[in-house]
Design a protein around this motif. Structure first.
Motif, PDB file in Angstrom:
ATOM      1  N   PRO A 328       0.828  -1.211   0.000  1.00  0.00           N
ATOM      2  CA  PRO A 328       0.000   0.000   0.000  1.00  0.00           C
ATOM      3  C   PRO A 328       0.859   1.256   0.000  1.00  0.00           C
ATOM      4  N   ARG A 329       0.261   2.373  -0.411  1.00  0.00           N
ATOM      5  CA  ARG A 329       0.956   3.642  -0.473  1.00  0.00           C
ATOM      6  C   ARG A 329       1.230   4.172   0.941  1.00  0.00           C
ATOM      7  N   VAL A 330       2.277   4.984   1.037  1.00  0.00           N
ATOM      8  CA  VAL A 330       2.556   5.703   2.275  1.00  0.00           C
ATOM      9  C   VAL A 330       1.762   7.008   2.228  1.00  0.00           C
ATOM     10  N   LEU A 335       5.394  10.936   4.454  1.00  0.00           N
ATOM     11  CA  LEU A 335       6.587  10.523   3.710  1.00  0.00           C
ATOM     12  C   LEU A 335       7.877  10.981   4.373  1.00  0.00           C
ATOM     13  N   GLU A 336       7.867  12.148   5.009  1.00  0.00           N
ATOM     14  CA  GLU A 336       9.055  12.635   5.706  1.00  0.00           C
ATOM     15  C   GLU A 336       9.114  12.092   7.132  1.00  0.00           C
ATOM     16  N   LYS A 337       7.975  11.973   7.786  1.00  0.00           N
ATOM     17  CA  LYS A 337       7.950  11.617   9.207  1.00  0.00           C
ATOM     18  C   LYS A 337       8.355  10.177   9.473  1.00  0.00           C
ATOM     19  N   HIS A 368      27.184   8.570   6.019  1.00  0.00           N
ATOM     20  CA  HIS A 368      27.927   8.366   4.763  1.00  0.00           C
ATOM     21  C   HIS A 368      27.796   9.560   3.824  1.00  0.00           C
ATOM     22  N   GLU A 369      27.268  10.687   4.320  1.00  0.00           N
ATOM     23  CA  GLU A 369      27.072  11.906   3.514  1.00  0.00           C
ATOM     24  C   GLU A 369      26.087  11.686   2.375  1.00  0.00           C
ATOM     25  N   GLY A 370      25.133  10.771   2.584  1.00  0.00           N
ATOM     26  CA  GLY A 370      24.101  10.529   1.576  1.00  0.00           C
ATOM     27  C   GLY A 370      22.748  11.008   2.073  1.00  0.00           C
ATOM     28  N   ILE A 371      21.704  10.567   1.392  1.00  0.00           N
ATOM     29  CA  ILE A 371      20.345  10.966   1.754  1.00  0.00           C
ATOM     30  C   ILE A 371      19.399   9.817   1.438  1.00  0.00           C
ATOM     31  N   VAL A 372      18.350   9.643   2.269  1.00  0.00           N
ATOM     32  CA  VAL A 372      17.364   8.592   2.065  1.00  0.00           C
ATOM     33  C   VAL A 372      15.982   9.232   2.116  1.00  0.00           C
ATOM     34  N   TRP A 373      15.076   8.735   1.311  1.00  0.00           N
ATOM     35  CA  TRP A 373      13.725   9.296   1.257  1.00  0.00           C
ATOM     36  C   TRP A 373      12.759   8.256   0.696  1.00  0.00           C
ATOM     37  N   ALA A 374      11.476   8.587   0.740  1.00  0.00           N
ATOM     38  CA  ALA A 374      10.429   7.696   0.221  1.00  0.00           C
ATOM     39  C   ALA A 374       9.484   8.501  -0.646  1.00  0.00           C
ATOM     40  N   GLU A 375       8.874   7.844  -1.611  1.00  0.00           N
ATOM     41  CA  GLU A 375       7.876   8.475  -2.473  1.00  0.00           C
ATOM     42  C   GLU A 375       6.908   7.398  -2.967  1.00  0.00           C
ATOM     43  N   ASN A 376       5.747   7.841  -3.405  1.00  0.00           N
ATOM     44  CA  ASN A 376       4.753   6.933  -3.968  1.00  0.00           C
ATOM     45  C   ASN A 376       4.778   7.013  -5.490  1.00  0.00           C
ATOM     46  N   THR A 377       4.643   5.872  -6.138  1.00  0.00           N
ATOM     47  CA  THR A 377       4.560   5.821  -7.594  1.00  0.00           C
ATOM     48  C   THR A 377       3.318   5.034  -7.983  1.00  0.00           C
ATOM     49  N   ASP A 378       3.043   4.991  -9.269  1.00  0.00           N
ATOM     50  CA  ASP A 378       1.889   4.229  -9.755  1.00  0.00           C
ATOM     51  C   ASP A 378       2.040   2.734  -9.501  1.00  0.00           C
ATOM     52  N   ASN A 379       3.293   2.280  -9.377  1.00  0.00           N
ATOM     53  CA  ASN A 379       3.552   0.859  -9.171  1.00  0.00           C
ATOM     54  C   ASN A 379       3.729   0.486  -7.702  1.00  0.00           C
ATOM     55  N   GLY A 380       3.691   1.488  -6.829  1.00  0.00           N
ATOM     56  CA  GLY A 380       3.856   1.211  -5.409  1.00  0.00           C
ATOM     57  C   GLY A 380       4.873   2.141  -4.770  1.00  0.00           C
TER      58      GLY A 380
END
Length: 412
Positions: A328-330, A335-337, A368-380
């Motif tokens: 299911p979608r977030v 998405l940030e929380k 590691h000086e990177g970034i992580v995130w989440a998003e919703n797409t049509d496929n999940g």
């Protein structure tokens, strides 16, 4: 709003810059302690108090626009030097949530001053002083709670390690032959203890991470090996739900610089989260490819935006991994929380709470000086993170603090 940070801590400078960039409006400016062009109209001064440092005389003009970062053991000495106890204090080591909450209140107060300069100022100042003292006590209680949790989790990991070791000993049949059904029970028991051990390690790192600055042991490595190890650990969960997992990595996947066991933990946590919400007989796909990341944005690399000093070259400077699942979608507002340490886990099919796994992912990727995130797409839903192609140099961002940064979304 003009914010001035008086500190030699580059990590603190980056944290303040990142938090200010998340507030709506995008008109906040952050100046470092060495800024030569620092304007006189500073709305908030943030002082990183050192026990052996002197307090400047500019506090004589009032403390309402000053925030002091003080170690708990130095609070009495700080009050003695300041000569008063009504200062705005945040206890070190800082948590992101605490600093974000205070800066959010400061930005709101600044906007109120712009709209209605003198409205209920006296009452507000009195209420603010009460909140300051209450906030200080809450921080002290939070540190006591964290110290207790750290000790408890440390003691909790020892018996888990022992149970896992005894299960492995029995599986090796060193103490006698076993039937296949007995072996399967032991494998499940060993898998469960490993999951509990990972959770305990995550809680320990989240508790200790704010107190101890850990230097990563960056080594050149192949992210394919990390993915294989993570898939091996998650095989019982995916197999139990008949989830198909496919891996699609770019043929030109380069060697990266990272601490291997930590990146494996990130992948395990993200894949475990995907398996948790993917329905039976669902699908999980892992994509990996070189990627251009405009790091000045401080936002997810997918956000469309503009910046006055946008980098012209779009040559890949990072490596990106996307984990797509058919669950299911977030909820958009979460998405940030879901990467926050204190976000509650709703359970079931509700993805509004991330739990410890996602919080530890953000901590490791940020290290590691990177970034992580989440998003919703049509496929999940897709959970993504990027890592720099080149190893970090350790150069502090405070050296660039003589520039004013306007926070606006950055066009990729």
């Amino acid at each position: 709003m003009n914010v001035r940070l008086i500190s030699q801590d580059g990590d603190l400078y980056k944290l303040c810059r990142e938090i200010l960039s998340e507030f709506p409006g995008g008109d906040s400016h952050l100046f470092g302690s060495t800024a030569e062009n620092c304007p006189s109209s500073i709305d908030l001064h943030i002082w990183d108090f050192q026990s052996n440092g002197d307090l400047p005389s500019e506090f004589d003009q009032g403390l309402s626009r000053h925030l002091f970062l003080v170690h708990r053991k130095d609070v009495p000495r700080f009050h003695e030097r300041l000569g008063r106890t009504d200062a705005n204090i945040l206890l070190k080591p800082l948590t992101r949530a605490t600093l974000s909450a205070f800066l959010g209140l400061a930005v709101s107060a600044y906007e109120d001053r712009v709209l209605t300069a003198n409205r209920l100022r006296a009452d507000r100042d009195e209420i603010l002083q009460c909140l300051i003292q209450t906030n200080l006590k809450l921080q002290e209680y939070d540190q006591d709670r964290t110290n207790f949790l750290t000790r408890a989790v440390h003691d909790f990991r020892a018996p888990l390690t022992a149970v896992s070791g005894y299960s492995g000993l029995l599986l090796s049949e060193a103490l006698g032959p076993l039937r296949e059904d007995q072996k399967e029970v032991l494998r499940r028991m060993q898998h469960s203890t490993k999951r509990l051990s990972r959770m305990a390690s995550a809680m320990f790192q989240l508790s200790v991470g704010r107190h101890v600055k850990r230097h990563l042991d960056l080594r050149e490595g192949d992210v394919r090996e990390c993915i294989e190890q993570a898939l091996h650990e998650l095989a019982p969960i995916a197999g139990g739900k008949l989830i198909s997992v496919s891996v699609d990595l770019d043929p030109e996947t380069p060697l990266l610089y990272f601490e291997s066991n930590l990146i494996v933990q990130v992948l395990v946590n993200l894949l475990d989260n995907a398996c948790k919400f993917t329905p039976k007989a669902g699908e999980i796909t892992i994509h990996g490819y070189p990627f251009f990341w405009e790091r000045r944005s401080m936002h997810s690399p997918t956000a469309p935006a503009r910046e006055r000093r946008r980098q012209e070259s779009h040559k890949p400077n990072s490596y990106r991994l996307d984990i797509l699942d058919s669950g299911p979608r977030v909820p958009e507002e979460c998405l940030e929380k879901i990467f926050e340490e204190y976000t509650s886990y709703a359970g079931g099919h509700d993805r509004s709470g991330g739990g410890l796994g996602l919080a530890i992912c953000r901590m490791i990727v940020t290290q590691h000086e990177g970034i992580v995130w989440a998003e919703n797409t049509d496929n999940g839903p897709v959970f993504s993170f990027v890592l720099p192609l080149a190893p970090t140099t350790g150069t502090s961002d405070i050296s660039r603090s003589n520039e004013s940064f306007e926070y606006s979304e950055v066009r990729q």
